[in-house]
Motif scaffolding. Structure first.
Motif, PDB file in Angstrom:
ATOM      1  N   MET A  74     -18.294  -0.909 -17.791  1.00  0.00           N
ATOM      2  CA  MET A  74     -16.993  -1.261 -17.764  1.00  0.00           C
ATOM      3  C   MET A  74     -16.892  -0.606 -16.232  1.00  0.00           C
ATOM      4  O   MET A  74     -16.032  -0.783 -15.303  1.00  0.00           O
ATOM      5  N   ALA A  75     -17.461   0.516 -16.149  1.00  0.00           N
ATOM      6  CA  ALA A  75     -17.436   1.477 -14.635  1.00  0.00           C
ATOM      7  C   ALA A  75     -17.697   0.341 -13.502  1.00  0.00           C
ATOM      8  O   ALA A  75     -17.335   0.501 -12.452  1.00  0.00           O
ATOM      9  N   ASP A  76     -18.744  -0.550 -13.790  1.00  0.00           N
ATOM     10  CA  ASP A  76     -18.955  -1.599 -12.631  1.00  0.00           C
ATOM     11  C   ASP A  76     -17.726  -2.342 -12.144  1.00  0.00           C
ATOM     12  O   ASP A  76     -17.722  -2.971 -11.086  1.00  0.00           O
TER      13      ASP A  76
ATOM     14  N   MET B  26     -15.084  -1.587 -11.165  1.00  0.00           N
ATOM     15  CA  MET B  26     -14.463  -0.926  -9.975  1.00  0.00           C
ATOM     16  C   MET B  26     -15.367  -0.949  -8.685  1.00  0.00           C
ATOM     17  O   MET B  26     -14.815  -1.236  -7.596  1.00  0.00           O
ATOM     18  N   THR B  27     -16.606  -1.414  -8.888  1.00  0.00           N
ATOM     19  CA  THR B  27     -17.583  -1.394  -7.710  1.00  0.00           C
ATOM     20  C   THR B  27     -17.832  -2.640  -7.202  1.00  0.00           C
ATOM     21  O   THR B  27     -18.049  -3.081  -6.281  1.00  0.00           O
TER      22      THR B  27
ATOM     23  N   ILE C 263     -16.109 -14.738 -24.467  1.00  0.00           N
ATOM     24  CA  ILE C 263     -17.246 -14.739 -25.327  1.00  0.00           C
ATOM     25  C   ILE C 263     -16.857 -15.389 -26.733  1.00  0.00           C
ATOM     26  O   ILE C 263     -15.702 -15.046 -27.230  1.00  0.00           O
TER      27      ILE C 263
ATOM     28  N   PRO D 134      -8.516  -9.503 -27.206  1.00  0.00           N
ATOM     29  CA  PRO D 134     -10.027  -9.811 -26.700  1.00  0.00           C
ATOM     30  C   PRO D 134     -10.941 -10.668 -27.632  1.00  0.00           C
ATOM     31  O   PRO D 134     -10.755 -10.521 -28.743  1.00  0.00           O
TER      32      PRO D 134
ATOM     33  N   LEU E 153     -14.005 -10.730 -28.024  1.00  0.00           N
ATOM     34  CA  LEU E 153     -15.146 -10.275 -28.616  1.00  0.00           C
ATOM     35  C   LEU E 153     -14.676  -9.598 -30.101  1.00  0.00           C
ATOM     36  O   LEU E 153     -15.430  -9.767 -31.083  1.00  0.00           O
TER      37      LEU E 153
ATOM     38  N   LEU F  11     -27.381 -14.877 -20.812  1.00  0.00           N
ATOM     39  CA  LEU F  11     -27.303 -13.798 -20.034  1.00  0.00           C
ATOM     40  C   LEU F  11     -28.550 -13.563 -19.096  1.00  0.00           C
ATOM     41  O   LEU F  11     -28.407 -13.332 -17.847  1.00  0.00           O
TER      42      LEU F  11
ATOM     43  N   PHE G  88     -21.556 -11.513 -17.345  1.00  0.00           N
ATOM     44  CA  PHE G  88     -20.659 -11.232 -18.442  1.00  0.00           C
ATOM     45  C   PHE G  88     -19.195 -10.939 -18.091  1.00  0.00           C
ATOM     46  O   PHE G  88     -18.460 -10.954 -18.796  1.00  0.00           O
TER      47      PHE G  88
ATOM     48  N   LEU H  53     -33.866  -8.809 -21.725  1.00  0.00           N
ATOM     49  CA  LEU H  53     -32.453  -8.935 -21.585  1.00  0.00           C
ATOM     50  C   LEU H  53     -31.906  -7.694 -20.601  1.00  0.00           C
ATOM     51  O   LEU H  53     -31.018  -7.879 -19.624  1.00  0.00           O
ATOM     52  N   VAL H  54     -32.364  -6.612 -21.126  1.00  0.00           N
ATOM     53  CA  VAL H  54     -32.078  -5.456 -20.152  1.00  0.00           C
ATOM     54  C   VAL H  54     -32.419  -5.429 -18.705  1.00  0.00           C
ATOM     55  O   VAL H  54     -31.598  -5.448 -17.989  1.00  0.00           O
TER      56      VAL H  54
ATOM     57  N   VAL I 195     -30.338  -7.937 -16.768  1.00  0.00           N
ATOM     58  CA  VAL I 195     -28.760  -7.419 -16.124  1.00  0.00           C
ATOM     59  C   VAL I 195     -28.995  -6.467 -15.354  1.00  0.00           C
ATOM     60  O   VAL I 195     -28.248  -5.967 -14.444  1.00  0.00           O
ATOM     61  N   LEU I 196     -30.161  -5.641 -15.231  1.00  0.00           N
ATOM     62  CA  LEU I 196     -30.333  -4.504 -14.718  1.00  0.00           C
ATOM     63  C   LEU I 196     -30.944  -4.821 -13.299  1.00  0.00           C
ATOM     64  O   LEU I 196     -30.523  -4.181 -12.057  1.00  0.00           O
TER      65      LEU I 196
ATOM     66  N   ARG J 152     -28.505  -6.013 -10.293  1.00  0.00           N
ATOM     67  CA  ARG J 152     -27.693  -5.073  -9.786  1.00  0.00           C
ATOM     68  C   ARG J 152     -28.434  -4.218  -8.901  1.00  0.00           C
ATOM     69  O   ARG J 152     -27.798  -3.873  -7.850  1.00  0.00           O
TER      70      ARG J 152
ATOM     71  N   ARG K 109     -13.930   2.501 -23.887  1.00  0.00           N
ATOM     72  CA  ARG K 109     -13.664   1.140 -23.422  1.00  0.00           C
ATOM     73  C   ARG K 109     -15.217   0.637 -23.314  1.00  0.00           C
ATOM     74  O   ARG K 109     -15.458  -0.357 -22.322  1.00  0.00           O
ATOM     75  N   ASN K 110     -15.996   1.204 -23.913  1.00  0.00           N
ATOM     76  CA  ASN K 110     -17.568   0.763 -24.087  1.00  0.00           C
ATOM     77  C   ASN K 110     -17.805   0.369 -25.566  1.00  0.00           C
ATOM     78  O   ASN K 110     -16.804   0.177 -26.372  1.00  0.00           O
TER      79      ASN K 110
ATOM     80  N   GLN L  44     -24.703   0.769 -14.191  1.00  0.00           N
ATOM     81  CA  GLN L  44     -23.563   0.278 -14.306  1.00  0.00           C
ATOM     82  C   GLN L  44     -23.560  -1.196 -15.044  1.00  0.00           C
ATOM     83  O   GLN L  44     -23.330  -2.061 -14.227  1.00  0.00           O
ATOM     84  N   VAL L  45     -24.229  -1.572 -16.085  1.00  0.00           N
ATOM     85  CA  VAL L  45     -24.612  -2.752 -16.634  1.00  0.00           C
ATOM     86  C   VAL L  45     -23.384  -2.731 -17.804  1.00  0.00           C
ATOM     87  O   VAL L  45     -23.264  -1.671 -18.347  1.00  0.00           O
ATOM     88  N   PRO L  46     -22.879  -3.921 -18.137  1.00  0.00           N
ATOM     89  CA  PRO L  46     -22.035  -4.020 -18.913  1.00  0.00           C
ATOM     90  C   PRO L  46     -22.635  -3.376 -20.307  1.00  0.00           C
ATOM     91  O   PRO L  46     -23.455  -3.917 -20.772  1.00  0.00           O
TER      92      PRO L  46
ATOM     93  N   PRO M 224     -10.358   3.479 -16.120  1.00  0.00           N
ATOM     94  CA  PRO M 224     -11.472   3.890 -15.361  1.00  0.00           C
ATOM     95  C   PRO M 224     -11.311   4.361 -14.038  1.00  0.00           C
ATOM     96  O   PRO M 224     -11.544   5.530 -13.779  1.00  0.00           O
ATOM     97  N   GLU M 225     -10.634   3.732 -13.474  1.00  0.00           N
ATOM     98  CA  GLU M 225     -10.369   3.805 -11.955  1.00  0.00           C
ATOM     99  C   GLU M 225      -9.337   5.027 -11.722  1.00  0.00           C
ATOM    100  O   GLU M 225      -9.682   5.829 -10.969  1.00  0.00           O
TER     101      GLU M 225
ATOM    102  N   PHE N  60     -10.588  -2.321 -28.795  1.00  0.00           N
ATOM    103  CA  PHE N  60     -11.669  -2.661 -27.728  1.00  0.00           C
ATOM    104  C   PHE N  60     -11.253  -2.407 -26.272  1.00  0.00           C
ATOM    105  O   PHE N  60     -12.183  -2.091 -25.443  1.00  0.00           O
TER     106      PHE N  60
END
Lengths: 353, 350
Positions: free
Chosen positions: A1-3, A5-6, A82, A135, A137, A270, A276, A318-319, A322-323, A326, B81-82, B134-136, B215-216, B277
């Motif tokens: 989720m941190a992503d 913001m970037t 999803i 959500p 999910l 993915l 995602f 899979l890892v 996605v990695l 990025r 939130r993960n 920084q991957v989901p 998060p922000e 979630f």
């Protein structure tokens, strides 16, 4: 989720230096496509028994369920949602099919009913997500358990195997002497429809818009909820169709058919570069991802890699999938900064003089 | 669960309106699950008087312990939130690791420590991938679910640990207890209280909530985002490891399929328990109650004569019901708060 913001920053960069990004950082879906080609070429030349028609038809037949569901799933993920209940929907469709067949109904009636059931399953998911704003999910984890549970109630621990022979043949035989299974034809038609829908119609553009920014899409006049609902319905429908195919292909309708299929589908999608977070990806990438995983598993079985190691390799792929993009993007950004710094130098030097 | 709306007018009186009000609503959320649980158990007891016998209570608690432990860990991650989908695989591999160590004549306490350490190690990997890469989280932990399961199957192969391989003290630790309360439940309660206290009263614990709500904003407020997410994942992994060791003690039977598909049960328990979630809300008590509710249903249905084929469907419907009711209540509360804010504004201005 941190992503989250970037990401906007990344998008800005991509927008300002689009030519740069396209030239420098290869698009991930082409990378997956290339990997698939390399794998196929290597397998044809190095692995005995891979290239014969029988094995290829096995490969395609076993991958078709994933390939089928991957089509609507790609669109759903592009729009930022999803669906984890696809495996259970397929299992439920198979269970209902078995129950009705045991009850003496004609198969020509049963199959449309099962597909209709898929529509209902999709509607339940879609309404909960769009009308209540839950959500997807969480909702689809709930329906994953619920649909599988209903399948268990419907069929118990029975298994139904005595479906009419011509239907079983259709689901498992191949066309003449070629390696193409009959069932690949409807899939190809669906693929064509999906590609046109996602990449060449306003509906497809709307899906990308919704995935990129739901709020902006809404202000731009896109009926976000209706669009998402229709995608959930499409996913449910195709999942039920897959359940029917599964029962016929393996000549067995059981309540636990297609258990865990959702994870394979999502892993493949993915891997094919569908982000995602929504708003990115192509169907070509998704299909390449599906068949890359399918072919890899087939080859590994042929060269006697244990199924356990196959699980491991699926996870690593899979890892990495996605990695890698990025990391590549970060590296590209760093290089762009450096270049920008170099480009800025002369003017500042001039003004200094 | 609809009772959550009732205390709303009661909280109207003066004081800091939003904080006390929200606090009460959240507390009631856990009370609601507890009420459902008590109602269900009472009804079952009335129907089948043998249900809450001494052994019955003990079984209920024993069944819940492992799920509660993993759910507490999962809740800490979901609050940020993960999500961690690899817990089932971690539980499986740590249970076997502990069993293998004990089979070789190891010390039981050391076996538990090893299980926790391995779990924490996998948590570190997950956390590093999520926070640094920084991957989901969903994708990464889906990947590590496969990877750890693969490692587990390769290592375990067709081997199996049975109760006969374990020291008798370890096995009886998994079954015995102080009168009706099993030792495992005591240990779980200890972990639960510690986790709840930490999340409620420590700054780093509050940071997890801040991180989950926004998060922000948390980053701008100086919360060390990566460090906190890493810590949440390590906690989750370590608790899954501890649960693995307890699984071994409880069931005494571990093979390569142990813990397969457990992640969905855990996530269900957490969500039923009111940990959203979307992050930033809920508590580990709620998650634990959710776990207790789910495992109790599995015991209740057979004892009132419902076939076990209904269990899964009911679990799923319950999960849907829980999130739907939560959402409706949240919408109502938001509306009420808005109205109240408008009222106070007009009162001060008028």
């Amino acid at each position: 989720m941190a992503d989250r913001m970037t990401d906007p920053m990344a998008d800005n960069k991509a927008a300002t230096g689009r030519g740069f990004a396209a030239r420098d950082a290869l698009r991930w879906d082409t990378v997956v496509g290339a990997l698939l080609v390399v794998l196929l070429v290597c397998s044809f030349s190095l692995v005995s028994n891979f290239g014969n028609a029988l094995n290829l038809s096995f490969l395609i037949g076993n991958t078709l369920p994933i390939a089928l569901i991957a089509l609507p799933m790609t669109m759903l993920v592009v729009s930022g949602e999803i669906d984890l209940s696809v495996g259970s929907t397929a299992g439920l469709a198979g269970a209902v099919m078995g129950r009705l067949w045991n009850g003496g109904m004609a198969i020509e009636m049963i199959i449309p009913l099962c597909v209709l059931l898929g529509v209902v399953c999709g509607l339940v998911n879609g309404l909960l997500v769009t009308r209540l704003g839950l959500p997807s999910l969480a909702v689809t984890i709930g329906t994953l358990a619920a649909y599988r549970g209903i399948a268990q109630i419907v069929l118990g621990s029975n298994s139904v195997t005595d479906f009419p022979q011509q239907y079983l043949n259709f689901a498992s035989d191949r066309i003449g002497g070629t390696f193409v299974p009959y069932a690949a034809i409807p899939w190809a038609v669906l693929l064509l429809i999906a590609v046109v829908l996602l990449h060449a119609t306003p509906i497809g553009r709307s899906l990308f818009a919704v995935g990129a920014s739901q709020e902006a899409a809404r202000f731009a006049g896109i009926r976000v909820k209706r669009l998402k609902l229709s995608m959930f319905v499409a996913t449910g429908t195709i999942s039920a169709l897959t359940g029917v195919f599964w029962a016929l292909h393996y000549a067995s309708a059981r309540y636990d058919n297609a258990t865990g299929l959702e994870l394979s589908v999502i892993a493949a999608v993915l891997l094919g570069g569908i982000d995602f977070d929504g708003g990115k990806g192509t169907l070509g990438g998704a299909v390449a991802g599906v068949f890359l995983l399918g072919a890899l598993q087939n080859v590994m079985s042929l060269i006697n890699v244990s199924s356990q190691s196959q699980t491991l390799i699926t996870g690593v792929l899979l890892v990495v999938s996605v990695l890698a993009p990025r990391l590549a993007r970060q590296a590209g950004r760093a290089r762009a900064r450096r270049k920008a710094a170099v480009g800025d130098m002369p003017p500042t030097a001039l003004t200094a003089v | 669960m609809t009772m959550t709306t009732k205390p709303a007018p009661a909280a109207a009186a003066g004081a800091p309106p939003t904080a006390g009000f929200l606090d009460r609503v959240l507390k009631v959320r856990e009370l609601a699950i507890a009420a459902v649980l008590v109602l269900m158990l009472t009804a079952t007891q009335l129907d089948n008087s043998a249900f809450l016998s001494q052994q019955g209570i003990k079984d209920l608690l024993l069944n819940a312990t492992i799920l509660v432990l993993v759910a507490v860990g999962q809740a800490t991650v979901v609050i940020t939130r993960n999500v961690d989908l690899s817990v089932g695989s971690v539980l499986g591999i740590t249970a076997f690791a502990a069993g293998d160590f004990l089979h070789g004549g190891g010390n039981p306490v050391l076996a538990v420590v090893i299980a926790v350490a391995i779990g924490a190690g996998f948590g570190l990997v997950n956390g590093a991938l999520v926070s640094l890469g920084q991957v989901p989280a969903l994708v990464v932990t889906l990947g590590t679910l496969y990877i750890i399961r693969g490692l587990d199957s390769i290592w375990v192969g067709s081997r199996q640990i049975t109760a006969a391989d374990l020291p008798s003290g370890f096995v009886s630790f998994g079954h015995d207890g102080l009168s009706v309360i099993p030792y495992l439940a005591l240990l779980t309660a200890l972990v639960l209280v510690a986790a709840a206290y930490y999340l409620r009263s420590y700054r780093s614990g509050r940071d997890l909530y801040a991180l989950g709500s926004s998060p922000e904003a948390a980053r701008l407020a100086g919360v060390p985002v990566r460090k906190r997410i890493l810590a949440a994942y390590v906690t989750c992994g370590a608790l899954a490891g501890l649960a693995g060791a307890l699984y071994l003690a409880r069931f005494g039977n571990v093979d390569s399929g142990t813990g397969n598909g457990y992640e969905l049960t855990v996530v269900s328990a957490v969500v039923v328990g009111g940990v959203a979630f979307t992050g930033g809300s809920g508590s580990v008590y709620g998650a634990a109650l959710g776990a207790l509710l789910l495992t109790s249903i599995n015991s209740v249905l057979p004892s009132i004569g419902v076939s076990s084929v209904w269990v899964q469907a009911i679990d799923g419907v319950l999960l849907l019901l829980a999130i739907a009711v939560d959402r409706i209540v949240a919408l109502r509360v938001a509306g009420l708060l808005r109205k109240r804010a408008a009222q106070t504004r007009s009162a001060t201005h008028g």
